[in-house]
Design an enzyme around this catalytic site. Structure first.
Site, PDB file in Angstrom:
ATOM      1  N   CYS A   1       3.447  -4.979   6.380  1.00 36.67           N
ATOM      2  CA  CYS A   1       2.955  -4.489   5.096  1.00 36.67           C
ATOM      3  C   CYS A   1       4.166  -4.074   4.498  1.00 36.67           C
ATOM      4  CB  CYS A   1       1.901  -3.598   5.196  1.00 36.67           C
ATOM      5  SG  CYS A   1       0.259  -4.518   5.675  1.00 36.67           S
TER       6      CYS A   1
ATOM      7  N   HIS B   1       0.793  -1.197   0.055  1.00 40.87           N
ATOM      8  CA  HIS B   1       0.112  -0.079  -0.171  1.00 40.87           C
ATOM      9  C   HIS B   1       0.851   1.240  -0.122  1.00 40.87           C
ATOM     10  CE1 HIS B   1       0.657   0.548   4.237  1.00 40.87           C
ATOM     11  NE2 HIS B   1       0.602  -0.414   4.628  1.00 40.87           N
TER      12      HIS B   1
END
Length: 395
Positions: free
Chosen positions: A360, A344
């Site tokens: 992440c 992301h």
């Protein structure tokens, strides 16, 4: 010889019917459930009736504007047009051509792939269209390309001249009854390699082991946790266009998705804190990333299971709006097949290159937007930890 005679006979009969006709029909536009037909009368006088007869009954026009008649239909036919009028001498005029209509309600399917050979990139555009609908030309950046038919498939191929970024294809079709229309398709280009905008969903298989009736207040997240599956599994199996909009009473199939091959591959190197984008095994571009603290981002093989534009953040039950300082997801979110991890953007660009996340993979917003534009659901993501540069080819 017999086939030639048959073709000439069919042409003769068509011309004969046209010469005898009082009305000529032309297909003006088609949507999923409406068609608009234009009537040309070959006499001086007025049209008194125009309707369609089908095996399901009579279909009356929903809208009439000048010589254009719009009908609501939900199947291709056959339709038998009934057109009547009265000429200036009071004579009944009723003959029409064509006498039978079949309307192609299904839209042509367009597939775009690239082929890299010896440093050159060829772009192929494949068209699968309904019977009677023929792709004529492709317009791109002021250039025009032709289609050819190969074993029943329509193909357009050209050497890529495209610069990085978004482009739009416009494809012109000839349909039945004088119908001509065009469709537009967005593509995204990196290093002259063209793919459909936001990628095409990779081919996948799935197994279904339950059905669930949505109850008031339930979300896909709560349903997925109940059955031990991923949100993306439910979205893909049920072809949900908007995962945030499910309603009480809706029946969902519950199962697990397994992806097949996809020409796009993403490789993340934990050692160098970089992400590489490959197409058909060829390295296209390398991006800097932020990774998880210590070994919070584990090596392994994953797939992009779901994608979001301007994602909201749900933190211990609290909703944090997209594009706000407290929302650390940035402008794009690519959920991996292990729901613990994702690729992301970020609201803190100064952290790129560091080991700072909970696992992440963070990117500059401009970079993750490009990844989102190029890679589709089903893209393989390989996470490695190696003290070496990315290879120019991975297979």
């Amino acid at each position: 010889m017999k086939m030639t005679r048959f073709v000439w006979l069919a042409v003769f009969l068509m011309l004969f019917q046209t010469l005898l006709a009082d009305h000529l029909l032309e297909l003006k536009s088609v949507s999923e459930d409406h068609v608009t037909l234009s009537v040309k009368k070959l006499y001086e006088g007025e049209i008194t009736t125009f309707l369609l007869y089908s095996p399901a009954g009579f279909v009356f026009p929903e809208k009439v504007k000048n010589s254009d008649y719009t009908f609501e239909v939900d199947f291709e036919g056959p339709f038998f047009p009934i057109v009547e009028g009265v000429n200036s001498f009071g004579k009944r005029m009723y003959r029409v051509a064509p006498q039978v209509l079949r309307v192609p309600l299904e839209k042509p399917e367009t597939r775009v792939i690239s082929d890299i050979k010896n440093g050159e990139v060829l772009v192929y555009v494949f068209i699968q269209s309904p019977e009677g609908v023929v792709p004529v030309s492709l317009n791109l950046e002021g250039k025009r390309f032709r289609f050819f038919n190969l074993e029943g498939k329509w193909i357009c191929v050209f050497k890529s001249f495209l610069e990085d970024g978004a482009h739009e294809l416009e494809i012109t079709f000839n349909g039945p009854y004088g119908y001509t229309f065009s469709l537009k398709k967005e593509i995204y280009v990196i290093k002259r390699v063209a793919v459909p905008m936001r990628g095409e969903d990779g081919a996948f298989d799935y197994t279904v082991f339950a059905e669930h009736v949505v109850k008031r207040g339930e979300t896909l997240w709560s349903i997925a946790n109940q059955y031990g599956v991923r949100v993306g599994d439910i979205v893909l199996i049920n072809r949900l266009e908007d995962p945030d909009r499910i309603v009480a009473g809706q029946v969902l199939k519950i199962g697990r998705v397994y992806f097949r091959e996809n020409p796009v591959t993403i490789v993340v190197n934990l050692f160098s804190s970089k992400l590489a984008l490959y197409y058909d095994g060829v390295l296209l571009k390398v991006y800097p990333v932020a990774l998880g603290r210590s070994d919070a981002t584990p090596p392994g093989r994953y797939w992009v299971l779901r994608k979001e534009i301007d994602p909201a953040l749900y933190w211990f039950g609290e909703y944090i709006s997209p594009r706000t300082p407290l929302n650390g997801l940035g402008t794009r979110y690519l959920q991996l097949s292990d729901p613990t991890y994702a690729i992301h953007g970020t609201s803190k660009p100064w952290e790129i290159g560091k080991r700072i996340s909970h696992g992440c993979i963070r990117m500059f917003n401009r970079d993750v937007e490009e990844i989102d534009a190029f890679a589709g659901v089903g893209t393989e993501v390989v996470v490695v930890k190696e003290d070496k540069e990315f290879p120019e080819r991975i297979y």
